[in-house]
Design a protein around this motif. Structure first.
Motif, PDB file in Angstrom:
ATOM      1  N   VAL A   1       1.648  10.728   4.701  1.00  0.00           N
ATOM      2  CA  VAL A   1       2.790  11.253   3.952  1.00  0.00           C
ATOM      3  C   VAL A   1       3.801  10.124   3.885  1.00  0.00           C
ATOM      4  O   VAL A   1       4.252   9.635   4.923  1.00  0.00           O
ATOM      5  N   THR A   2       4.176   9.686   2.684  1.00  0.00           N
ATOM      6  CA  THR A   2       4.861   8.397   2.555  1.00  0.00           C
ATOM      7  C   THR A   2       6.258   8.441   1.939  1.00  0.00           C
ATOM      8  O   THR A   2       6.996   7.456   2.038  1.00  0.00           O
TER       9      THR A   2
ATOM     10  N   GLY B   1       3.690  18.455  -1.555  1.00  0.00           N
ATOM     11  CA  GLY B   1       3.666  17.539  -2.684  1.00  0.00           C
ATOM     12  C   GLY B   1       2.570  17.853  -3.681  1.00  0.00           C
ATOM     13  O   GLY B   1       2.036  16.953  -4.329  1.00  0.00           O
ATOM     14  N   GLY B   2       2.243  19.127  -3.793  1.00  0.00           N
ATOM     15  CA  GLY B   2       1.209  19.539  -4.722  1.00  0.00           C
ATOM     16  C   GLY B   2      -0.207  19.313  -4.233  1.00  0.00           C
ATOM     17  O   GLY B   2      -1.173  19.528  -4.977  1.00  0.00           O
ATOM     18  N   ILE B   3      -0.372  18.925  -2.967  1.00  0.00           N
ATOM     19  CA  ILE B   3      -1.683  18.639  -2.389  1.00  0.00           C
ATOM     20  C   ILE B   3      -1.975  19.641  -1.278  1.00  0.00           C
ATOM     21  O   ILE B   3      -1.116  19.913  -0.430  1.00  0.00           O
ATOM     22  N   ALA B   4      -3.184  20.177  -1.259  1.00  0.00           N
ATOM     23  CA  ALA B   4      -3.591  21.135  -0.235  1.00  0.00           C
ATOM     24  C   ALA B   4      -3.991  20.396   1.037  1.00  0.00           C
ATOM     25  O   ALA B   4      -4.851  19.510   1.017  1.00  0.00           O
TER      26      ALA B   4
ATOM     27  N   ILE C   1       0.839  -1.199   0.000  1.00  0.00           N
ATOM     28  CA  ILE C   1       0.000   0.000   0.000  1.00  0.00           C
ATOM     29  C   ILE C   1       0.872   1.245   0.000  1.00  0.00           C
ATOM     30  O   ILE C   1       0.643   2.195  -0.772  1.00  0.00           O
ATOM     31  N   TYR C   2       1.898   1.262   0.842  1.00  0.00           N
ATOM     32  CA  TYR C   2       2.798   2.418   0.892  1.00  0.00           C
ATOM     33  C   TYR C   2       3.513   2.609  -0.439  1.00  0.00           C
ATOM     34  O   TYR C   2       3.707   3.742  -0.898  1.00  0.00           O
ATOM     35  N   ALA C   3       3.945   1.506  -1.048  1.00  0.00           N
ATOM     36  CA  ALA C   3       4.656   1.614  -2.334  1.00  0.00           C
ATOM     37  C   ALA C   3       3.763   2.259  -3.386  1.00  0.00           C
ATOM     38  O   ALA C   3       4.198   3.123  -4.163  1.00  0.00           O
TER      39      ALA C   3
ATOM     40  N   GLU D   1       1.714   7.011  -6.580  1.00  0.00           N
ATOM     41  CA  GLU D   1       0.511   7.625  -7.119  1.00  0.00           C
ATOM     42  C   GLU D   1      -0.044   8.769  -6.269  1.00  0.00           C
ATOM     43  O   GLU D   1      -0.657   9.704  -6.811  1.00  0.00           O
ATOM     44  N   ALA D   2       0.113   8.689  -4.953  1.00  0.00           N
ATOM     45  CA  ALA D   2      -0.498   9.694  -4.068  1.00  0.00           C
ATOM     46  C   ALA D   2       0.333   9.806  -2.799  1.00  0.00           C
ATOM     47  O   ALA D   2      -0.094   9.393  -1.720  1.00  0.00           O
ATOM     48  N   PRO D   3       1.540  10.381  -2.913  1.00  0.00           N
ATOM     49  CA  PRO D   3       2.444  10.404  -1.757  1.00  0.00           C
ATOM     50  C   PRO D   3       1.947  11.239  -0.583  1.00  0.00           C
ATOM     51  O   PRO D   3       2.429  11.073   0.534  1.00  0.00           O
ATOM     52  N   VAL D   4       1.012  12.152  -0.843  1.00  0.00           N
ATOM     53  CA  VAL D   4       0.327  12.892   0.226  1.00  0.00           C
ATOM     54  C   VAL D   4      -1.166  12.646   0.006  1.00  0.00           C
ATOM     55  O   VAL D   4      -1.718  13.066  -1.014  1.00  0.00           O
ATOM     56  N   ALA D   5      -1.818  11.935   0.928  1.00  0.00           N
ATOM     57  CA  ALA D   5      -3.196  11.512   0.668  1.00  0.00           C
ATOM     58  C   ALA D   5      -3.984  11.403   1.964  1.00  0.00           C
ATOM     59  O   ALA D   5      -3.466  10.908   2.985  1.00  0.00           O
ATOM     60  N   TRP D   6      -5.245  11.839   1.905  1.00  0.00           N
ATOM     61  CA  TRP D   6      -6.160  11.648   3.022  1.00  0.00           C
ATOM     62  C   TRP D   6      -6.663  10.213   2.978  1.00  0.00           C
ATOM     63  O   TRP D   6      -7.155   9.742   1.959  1.00  0.00           O
TER      64      TRP D   6
END
Length: 395
Positions: free
Chosen positions: A40-41, A294-297, A19-21, A26-31
């Protein structure tokens, strides 16, 4: 559906690394709704979040650690409060101090447990060795000299359930809350004694160091952090050593190389084991303002999990990161965290991991996994083998 929306706590507990990989790609900063927190991965972002307390504060109102153990804790505070809480730990667990006492503390406990199962030719090393020895060593250094291993392990598992309860599951709180109350009931009489009669334990240093004569720090300030120390200190050395051993016994070539150059490669194996299977998964933070990462708010006051176990397997930093490799040339790992909240017990844990493995492997060099009972890892916030069945020549 976005990858983060598909994540479940059960899937994380089963194996978070795939999952982390995918998150790193695809979404290194994700809710992550299932855990009620931003993940944050990637190493670079994990380090940035962990070190920048102005943007990412340690105090997180929704933290499962604070919800189950109380506050403030050494993990969930910054500034002067964190400094006060850290003082006692730093006194007892700084490198030179640890070097002075760790062998005298740990070796008798290690040898006692080895004596119990070495004549049998088989053991479950999680239940028979790694968990009880790690628990007893940490508890004795803190000042819990009279608490037995069975009680400590029951505390550990109860505290861990509460500290990893990101989903705020009432059933998990029903397990962890009584354990927290039981631990507090044991700590208070120790406080009373140490306030009158200081000794060399970490709890004594926490009460007295830096205080005016005749004064001690308030019990309420210290109590949550002592529970945090019990959990982390019992978990990290024993489970880190156990995971390292699983990796070694699963790779005959690396195990043979270790035995051929024991003193050089054992510290490297211990460090690689902590990188490969970080015992503690995250450092929790709170965004202090609206920001972009990472481009994510990320909105102000949002909880952010700085996933140090994912950073330990970041492809941008490590070659073939999912492989345990005692010959790895990339140095350093994130298993102890970053910044001002870098693990206060790092030197104790590091020495104890090596002592656990050295004594075990020197006494029982022909250890082998039991094929019918292979080790199975579990957990994402706290990850380790649930059992470790081995055979060996009785000694």
């Amino acid at each position: 559906m976005a990858i983060a929306d598909q994540i479940t706590v059960e899937a994380l507990d089963e194996d978070p690394y795939p999952i982390y990989a995918r998150l790193r790609r695809e979404a290194p900063v994700a809710w992550v709704p299932a855990a009620n927190v931003w993940f944050v991965t990637r190493w670079q972002d994990v380090e940035f979040v962990s070190k920048n307390t102005g943007l990412f504060a340690a105090e997180v109102p929704s933290s499962p650690v604070e919800r189950s153990m109380g506050k403030p804790t050494i993990l969930t505070s910054d500034g002067p409060v964190h400094g006060e809480l850290r003082r006692g730990f730093d006194t007892k667990y700084k490198p030179r101090t640890v070097a002075d006492y760790i062998d005298g503390l740990a070796n008798p406990i290690i040898e006692d447990h080895l004596d119990r199962f070495a004549p049998q030719g088989h053991a479950n090393l999680i239940a028979d060795y790694f968990e009880p020895v790690s628990s007893l060593c940490l508890a004795r250094s803190l000042g819990f000299g009279h608490v037995d291993a069975e009680t400590l392990l029951r505390w550990f598992h109860g505290l861990a359930i509460g500290a990893a309860n990101y989903e705020n599951d009432p059933a998990k709180l029903a397990i962890s809350d009584p354990i927290n109350r039981e631990v507090e009931a044991v700590i208070v009489p120790i406080f009373e004694r140490l306030e009158r009669e200081p000794d060399g334990s970490a709890m004594s240093h926490m009460l007295h160091d830096g205080m005016p004569s005749g004064q001690t720090r308030p019990r309420a300030l210290l109590l949550p952090s002592i529970k945090v120390a019990l959990l982390g200190g019992m978990q990290e050395p024993g489970h880190g050593a156990a995971s390292t051993l699983v990796a070694l016994l699963s790779d005959h070539a690396q195990y043979a190389a270790l035995k051929a150059d024991f003193e050089t490669l054992l510290p490297k194996a211990a460090d690689e084991g902590l990188r490969w299977m970080a015992p503690i998964g995250t450092q929790m933070r709170r965004a202090t303002q609206d920001m972009e990462l990472g481009g994510i708010a990320i909105p102000a006051d949002a909880p952010v999990a700085s996933v140090i176990s994912s950073a330990c397997r970041d492809e941008a930093r490590y070659r073939d990161p999912d492989r345990f490799d005692i010959h790895r040339t990339e140095t350093g790992h994130a298993a102890y965290g970053f910044g001002s909240h870098f693990c206060a017990g790092r030197w104790f844990a590091q020495r104890l991991v090596i002592s656990l493995l050295r004594s075990l492997l020197q006494r029982l060099p022909d250890l082998a996994l039991v094929p019918e009972k292979p080790p199975r890892f579990r957990g994402w916030e706290f990850r380790a083998p649930t059992s470790l069945h081995v055979t060996f020549t009785p000694k």
